[in-house]
Design an enzyme around this catalytic site. Structure first.
Site, mmCIF file in Angstrom:
data_model
loop_
_atom_site.group_PDB
_atom_site.id
_atom_site.type_symbol
_atom_site.label_atom_id
_atom_site.label_comp_id
_atom_site.label_asym_id
_atom_site.label_seq_id
_atom_site.Cartn_x
_atom_site.Cartn_y
_atom_site.Cartn_z
ATOM 1 N N ARG A 33 0.810 -1.204 0.000
ATOM 2 C CA ARG A 33 0.000 0.000 0.000
ATOM 3 C C ARG A 33 0.857 1.275 0.000
ATOM 4 O O ARG A 33 0.493 2.281 -0.582
ATOM 5 C CB ARG A 33 -0.878 -0.021 1.254
ATOM 6 N N LYS A 75 2.670 -18.856 6.518
ATOM 7 C CA LYS A 75 1.913 -19.258 7.690
ATOM 8 C C LYS A 75 1.446 -18.029 8.449
ATOM 9 O O LYS A 75 2.016 -16.967 8.221
ATOM 10 C CB LYS A 75 2.741 -20.190 8.571
ATOM 11 N N ASP A 103 6.134 -23.997 4.731
ATOM 12 C CA ASP A 103 6.565 -24.288 6.091
ATOM 13 C C ASP A 103 8.077 -24.255 6.017
ATOM 14 O O ASP A 103 8.694 -25.158 5.449
ATOM 15 C CB ASP A 103 6.068 -25.666 6.534
ATOM 16 N N HIS A 104 8.681 -23.206 6.567
ATOM 17 C CA HIS A 104 10.115 -23.037 6.297
ATOM 18 C C HIS A 104 10.958 -24.169 6.891
ATOM 19 O O HIS A 104 12.088 -24.384 6.473
ATOM 20 C CB HIS A 104 10.610 -21.649 6.733
ATOM 21 N N LYS A 136 14.662 -26.631 5.443
ATOM 22 C CA LYS A 136 15.941 -26.804 6.146
ATOM 23 C C LYS A 136 16.599 -28.100 5.680
ATOM 24 O O LYS A 136 15.956 -29.146 5.645
ATOM 25 C CB LYS A 136 15.714 -26.866 7.670
ATOM 26 N N GLU A 179 13.538 -22.928 22.007
ATOM 27 C CA GLU A 179 14.180 -21.664 21.655
ATOM 28 C C GLU A 179 14.568 -20.928 22.927
ATOM 29 O O GLU A 179 13.837 -20.985 23.926
ATOM 30 C CB GLU A 179 13.214 -20.791 20.863
ATOM 31 N N ASP A 199 1.792 -21.881 16.954
ATOM 32 C CA ASP A 199 2.953 -21.233 16.338
ATOM 33 C C ASP A 199 3.986 -22.250 15.839
ATOM 34 O O ASP A 199 4.576 -22.069 14.782
ATOM 35 C CB ASP A 199 3.595 -20.297 17.380
ATOM 36 N N HIS A 202 5.449 -26.790 12.041
ATOM 37 C CA HIS A 202 6.839 -27.251 11.965
ATOM 38 C C HIS A 202 7.057 -28.625 12.631
ATOM 39 O O HIS A 202 7.643 -29.524 12.044
ATOM 40 C CB HIS A 202 7.774 -26.250 12.633
ATOM 41 N N LYS A 245 9.366 -21.446 24.227
ATOM 42 C CA LYS A 245 10.195 -20.243 24.247
ATOM 43 C C LYS A 245 10.921 -20.199 25.586
ATOM 44 O O LYS A 245 10.446 -20.768 26.571
ATOM 45 C CB LYS A 245 9.315 -18.994 24.132
HETATM 46 C C1 BG6 Z 1 8.267 -19.338 13.231
HETATM 47 C C2 BG6 Z 1 7.566 -18.973 14.516
HETATM 48 O O1 BG6 Z 1 7.387 -19.989 12.358
HETATM 49 O O2 BG6 Z 1 9.365 -20.180 13.521
HETATM 50 C C3 BG6 Z 1 8.523 -18.307 15.491
HETATM 51 O O3 BG6 Z 1 6.488 -18.086 14.246
HETATM 52 C C4 BG6 Z 1 9.727 -19.184 15.704
HETATM 53 O O4 BG6 Z 1 7.896 -18.040 16.733
HETATM 54 C C5 BG6 Z 1 10.337 -19.605 14.367
HETATM 55 O O5 BG6 Z 1 10.671 -18.454 16.465
HETATM 56 C C6 BG6 Z 1 11.434 -20.618 14.573
HETATM 57 O O6 BG6 Z 1 12.100 -20.811 13.358
HETATM 58 P P1 BG6 Z 1 13.633 -21.245 13.329
HETATM 59 O O7 BG6 Z 1 13.925 -21.446 11.880
HETATM 60 O O8 BG6 Z 1 14.403 -20.123 13.955
HETATM 61 O O9 BG6 Z 1 13.717 -22.488 14.148
#
Ligand code: BG6
Length: 505
Positions: A60, A167, A196-197, A201, A235, A254, A259, A359
């Site tokens: 925008r 996502k 889904d990243h 990996k 994390e 999340d 994941h 977390k």
């Molecule tokens: C994301 C979450 O999809 O993945 C985050 O929204 C999280 O909260 C992150 O920190 C973790 O990804 P990675 O690649 O750092 O393990």
């Protein structure tokens, strides 16, 4: 040690150069574009893995005059291939464009179409188009509807139109179903790439290679030999300024719904009939279909939710979750979840899968640990029993280790646990591509193997929404754990009931 002639490049360049195309990024003014998407495209171009590729940012705000400069900053700071190569940047950035528009205004899509035609003509690029939706999920449906109305996403023809969706894909079963319906009104499933990243990996992909390219592990990969499996996604970070988002999400939505359930599927699935998108995704879906559904009583006994209080992480004092910005001081949102999951199929019957994600743990670690059953007889005395554990470390310190018992040197038959290690960094000595590089490339190639299919998403929400319902019915508050510890004692208790314990990776 693998021959140093850059094995990663070799693997990726084998007939994997996509046709020229244009990537349109919706939400181009957001963080992801600058931190991940454009740096990933630049690194691919730098490694000569893309033929001509143009980028059109769509958002925008009026950013026409600053967009290229902002992208340069992003690439300089975040690209795997740094520092920026001036000549390379010049040619790469000459194909970066910006189109100002609102997601809900059809005329902005009609003008986008004109912009695309010009960009394609200028750069001699056929109308192959990837539309990347890096926007709030509430806009996904609107954008796709307008793309359809503007004639930008035809289902067939000599060129492709694909849509990548970030996502979160819905917040529960019903919203995901609604979103899928909206997408299917305009697109075929094979045009939809749900990201889904974690699947991008290298180490997550290696789960399949490890299991199915080797002959010695698979025969033991079942309930005859495996006692239980632990999957950890921990994390050290907190909610990092995303308190508002996290309040609505919680760690179960999340991290677990996407994941970690993906990782579980790769660890538990049957060998696919071929390594193609549908064969792999069919097998992953079968794992989810075999998950024992969580009724309210199961949620009580097999799920622990927790929330961190203030504490110390990596030698730094940090506030509790309820003190974070954007968080309700009485919040019951979970920042820890521990689950005992059962897969009711032939291979895994009787083998619990313990899965935890949180977390503010003592450190960042993502791993899958296969705990094997003990010997039928302990010949060397009860103190000498060593549990064999095969741990696949997804991140950091990517690698695989196998614990086993070894004789301690000396006259006694004493046994001590030792470990055999494989480390990516020392074996391959090259930096693997970033997850987003791999995923963008795969989308351009029309390979959906590492993307989430619509039926998988629905099945995972079915499982996860039942847990949310259970929590609602049971009421109460999450257990607490001090930031920088491995989670609430209730989670330890869940495992100790069967004589097991969480690993301290
Ligand atoms: C994301 C979450 O999809 O993945 C985050 O929204 C999280 O909260 C992150 O920190 C973790 O990804 P990675 O690649 O750092 O393990």
């Amino acid at each position: 040690m693998v021959d140093a002639a850059n094995p990663f490049r070799e693997g990726l360049t084998q007939e994997r150069i996509p046709e020229p195309c244009t990537v349109v990024i919706f939400g181009a003014s957001g963080d992801l574009t600058k931190r991940k998407l454009v740096p990933a495209l630049y690194s691919l171009a730098r490694d000569r893995m893309l033929s001509r590729c143009a980028i059109v940012g769509f958002a925008r705000r009026p950013l026409e005059n600053v967009f290229r400069q902002q992208m340069l900053e992003g690439v300089n700071e975040h690209a795997r291939r740094r520092p920026v190569h001036p000549e390379m940047w010049e040619s790469f950035s000459s194909r970066i464009h910006y189109h100002q528009g609102a997601f809900d205004q059809l005329e902005d899509y009609v003008s986008l179409k004109r912009t695309l035609e010009e960009v394609e003509k200028q750069n001699n690029i056929p109308p192959n188009r990837v539309f990347y939706l890096s926007t709030p999920p509430s806009s996904f449906g609107t954008i796709v509807r307008n793309l359809g109305a503007a004639g930008l996403v035809p289902k067939d023809g000599p060129h492709y139109a694909r849509v990548i969706i970030e996502k979160p894909f819905g917040v529960d079963y019903e919203s995901a179903q609604k979103l899928n319906r909206e997408l299917y009104e305009v697109l075929d499933e094979n045009q939809i790439y749900r990201i889904d990243h974690y699947l991008g990996k290298e180490t997550v992909q290696n789960l399949l290679v490890f299991r199915f390219a080797n002959a010695i592990f698979e025969p033991m990969w079942n309930n005859r030999y495996v006692d239980h499996v632990q999957i950890t996604g921990a994390e050290a970070l907190g909610v990092e300024g995303r308190g508002g988002y996290f309040e609505e999400a919680g760690i179960l939505r999340d991290m677990v719904q996407n994941h970690l359930l993906q990782v579980l599927c790769l660890a538990a699935m049957e060998p696919p009939v071929a390594f193609d998108a549908d064969s792999v995704r069919d097998e992953k879906l079968k794992v989810l279909r075999a998950l024992r559904p969580m009724k309210t009583a199961d949620v009580k006994n097999h799920v622990v939710r927790g929330q961190y209080t203030s504490g110390s992480v990596l030698a730094k004092r940090v506030p509790g979750y309820r003190e974070e910005g954007g968080v309700d001081p009485q919040s019951n949102t979970e920042t820890y979840v521990g689950l005992e999951i059962h897969i009711d199929n032939w291979r895994w019957s009787g083998v619990p899968f313990y899965l935890r994600s949180a977390k503010r743990m003592p450190k960042r670690v993502t791993e899958v640990a296969i705990h094997f059953k003990a010997n039928p007889l302990s010949l060397f005395g009860s103190e000498s029993v060593v549990q064999n554990i095969l741990a696949v470390r997804i991140q950091p310190d990517e690698g695989i280790s196998l614990n086993f018992g070894s004789k301690v040197p000396g006259p006694a038959a004493a046994v001590a646990p030792v470990s055999m290690e494989f480390r990516y960094a020392s074996s391959f000595g090259a930096e693997p591509p970033e997850a987003y590089e791999r995923l963008l490339l795969d989308c351009m190639l029309g390979d959906g193997t590492l993307f989430t299919r619509g039926d998988w998403v629905m099945e995972s929400w079915k499982y996860v929404s039942a847990i949310h319902r259970g929590w609602e019915e049971l009421g109460g508050e999450p257990a607490t754990y001090e930031a920088g510890t491995w989670g609430p004692s209730e989670s330890e208790a869940m495992l100790s009931r069967s004589g097991r314990a969480w690993r301290r990776p």
